[in-house]
Scaffold this active site. Sequence first.
Site, PDB file in Angstrom:
ATOM      1  N   HIS A 147       0.813  -1.231  -0.069  1.00 18.14           N
ATOM      2  CA  HIS A 147      -0.214  -0.205   0.023  1.00 18.14           C
ATOM      3  C   HIS A 147       0.886   1.289  -0.081  1.00 18.14           C
ATOM      4  O   HIS A 147       1.003   2.034   0.928  1.00 18.14           O
ATOM      5  CB  HIS A 147      -1.265   0.007   1.042  1.00 18.14           C
ATOM      6  CG  HIS A 147      -0.736  -0.253   2.356  1.00 18.14           C
ATOM      7  ND1 HIS A 147       0.122   0.192   2.963  1.00 18.14           N
ATOM      8  CD2 HIS A 147      -1.372  -1.329   3.281  1.00 18.14           C
ATOM      9  CE1 HIS A 147       0.182  -0.024   4.533  1.00 18.14           C
ATOM     10  NE2 HIS A 147      -0.687  -0.988   4.655  1.00 18.14           N
ATOM     11  N   ASP A 203       1.154  -6.707  13.886  1.00 18.14           N
ATOM     12  CA  ASP A 203       1.934  -5.741  12.881  1.00 18.14           C
ATOM     13  C   ASP A 203       3.231  -5.236  13.889  1.00 18.14           C
ATOM     14  O   ASP A 203       4.178  -4.667  13.305  1.00 18.14           O
ATOM     15  CB  ASP A 203       1.103  -4.443  12.425  1.00 18.14           C
ATOM     16  CG  ASP A 203       0.314  -4.892  11.343  1.00 18.14           C
ATOM     17  OD1 ASP A 203       0.793  -5.777  10.576  1.00 18.14           O
ATOM     18  OD2 ASP A 203      -0.721  -4.217  11.002  1.00 18.14           O
ATOM     19  N   GLU A 243      -6.743  -6.465   9.004  1.00 20.05           N
ATOM     20  CA  GLU A 243      -6.452  -5.812   7.869  1.00 20.05           C
ATOM     21  C   GLU A 243      -6.243  -7.118   6.864  1.00 20.05           C
ATOM     22  O   GLU A 243      -5.705  -7.989   7.387  1.00 20.05           O
ATOM     23  CB  GLU A 243      -4.962  -4.926   7.985  1.00 20.05           C
ATOM     24  CG  GLU A 243      -4.737  -4.512   6.692  1.00 20.05           C
ATOM     25  CD  GLU A 243      -3.501  -3.161   6.523  1.00 20.05           C
ATOM     26  OE1 GLU A 243      -3.082  -2.817   7.781  1.00 20.05           O
ATOM     27  OE2 GLU A 243      -3.540  -2.531   5.692  1.00 20.05           O
ATOM     28  N   HIS A 286      -1.927  -1.826  14.355  1.00 21.22           N
ATOM     29  CA  HIS A 286      -2.238  -0.823  13.601  1.00 21.22           C
ATOM     30  C   HIS A 286      -3.540  -0.153  12.904  1.00 21.22           C
ATOM     31  O   HIS A 286      -3.659   0.690  12.531  1.00 21.22           O
ATOM     32  CB  HIS A 286      -1.216  -1.352  12.259  1.00 21.22           C
ATOM     33  CG  HIS A 286      -1.329  -0.855  11.138  1.00 21.22           C
ATOM     34  ND1 HIS A 286      -1.794  -1.414   9.829  1.00 21.22           N
ATOM     35  CD2 HIS A 286      -1.198   0.612  10.643  1.00 21.22           C
ATOM     36  CE1 HIS A 286      -1.919  -0.282   8.827  1.00 21.22           C
ATOM     37  NE2 HIS A 286      -1.277   0.606   9.361  1.00 21.22           N
ATOM     38  N   TYR A 298      10.358   0.044   8.288  1.00 21.47           N
ATOM     39  CA  TYR A 298       8.719  -0.549   8.661  1.00 21.47           C
ATOM     40  C   TYR A 298       8.164   0.572   9.827  1.00 21.47           C
ATOM     41  O   TYR A 298       7.154   0.990   9.646  1.00 21.47           O
ATOM     42  CB  TYR A 298       8.976  -1.851   9.196  1.00 21.47           C
ATOM     43  CG  TYR A 298       7.583  -2.676   9.520  1.00 21.47           C
ATOM     44  CD1 TYR A 298       6.887  -3.496   8.544  1.00 21.47           C
ATOM     45  CD2 TYR A 298       7.039  -2.278  10.896  1.00 21.47           C
ATOM     46  CE1 TYR A 298       5.776  -4.222   9.042  1.00 21.47           C
ATOM     47  CE2 TYR A 298       5.910  -2.805  11.215  1.00 21.47           C
ATOM     48  CZ  TYR A 298       5.144  -3.912  10.130  1.00 21.47           C
ATOM     49  OH  TYR A 298       3.952  -4.465  10.606  1.00 21.47           O
TER      50      TYR A 298
HETATM   51 FE1  FEO Z   1      -1.931  -3.720   9.414  1.00 22.55          FE
HETATM   52 FE2  FEO Z   1       0.113  -6.356   8.313  1.00 22.55          FE
HETATM   53  O1  FEO Z   1      -1.477  -5.210   8.515  1.00 22.55           O
END
Ligand code: FEO
Length: 394
Positions: free
Chosen positions: A24, A163, A80, A144, A191
Amino acid sequence: MNKVTLAEGINWVGVVDWNIRDFHGYVTKRGSTYNAYLIRDEKTALVDTVKHAFSNELLRNICEIVDPEKIDYIIVNHVEMDHSSSLPVIAKYAKNAIMIASARGKDAIIEHYGADFNIQTVKTGDELKLGKRTLQFVEAPMLHWPDSMFTYVVEDKILMPNDAFGQHLASSERFDDEVDANVLMEEATIYYANILMPFAPLIARKIEEVTKMGIPIAMIAPSHGIIWRSDPSKIIKAYSDWSANVSKNKVVIVYDSMWGSTDKMARAIAEGAASQGVDVKLLKLRAANRTEAMTEILYAKGVIVGSPTLNNGMFPTLGSFLTYATGLKPKGKLWGFFGSYGWGGGAVRGMTEMAQKAGFEVHETSIEVKYVPEEDDLKKCFEFGQQIAAKIKT
Ligand code: FEO
């Protein structure tokens, strides 16, 4: 699959996504993994699933260890889709399983995949007995997404924080003592800077909360990348520093150029900043990407952004970068703006307004040059770099 064992009865059953390069909008130059864990006791629990395209691989990994029908619980730490989009497939095979999620996780599962699941909600402090083992849950909203939670395996002292503490790093190895430590920390830093940076205050509070709960952590098994088993305190310390905005005397110059004028200005500004003894990084946005830029900005105290004017506004690469950067909300940086133009200008004004709207601290002056910078203009650029570097230096 080679069986990966975290502790007796606890296996990694995730998948490696070697080829993903855009997560993303985040450039994942070393790919990623979607980690899922199988815990076998009197009851069997699967912690998280994987991206839909890898459902069959996850299923195969589970089947090598246990019949999916024997799965009693699917722990959904985060909805997610990189972790949940295999749920409908896995649930078909694990037909006796109860899903465990936070209250907001339950809503999100239903909103993504429908209501045809048996879902039990948990909150911080709740426990689930599997037999000799106990799972404890800690809600972690916005780490997250609002639904996120951590799962802690009490007897083995393994934290599965989804995450948090992850890295986008594809590898045939699973543990921190098996991979290059520098690459691992580099990817953990990238990250944090590109995913978790906006949530720094929440991270600081969560680390404090988990510390106060007094839960010993022998291993951190995140949902992306490598498992921290040799020294989990290393990544906890890094998160404490990042969330406290530990930074250096460093200026990052992010810019693009159309016919070379903004490039000349950027180089003069860099020289001026470097003359103050601060670390300087110069990133042209068609040579470096926004993921690299945000990673450099993580430790910087000053960010200087330059753009030529195109059609009365900023260059598209700068529009993209600033949209990304303002969303990630880096704290405690001084921002400066510069650029070149042909007639009316507009890039510097547009960039400054974006930064001010985001609540960033903006240096009181900016610098603009018409057409091509002359010696005097470059001297002013040098001084602009000097001023900003002097201001951030401690
Ligand atoms: Fe917030 Fe790895 O998904």
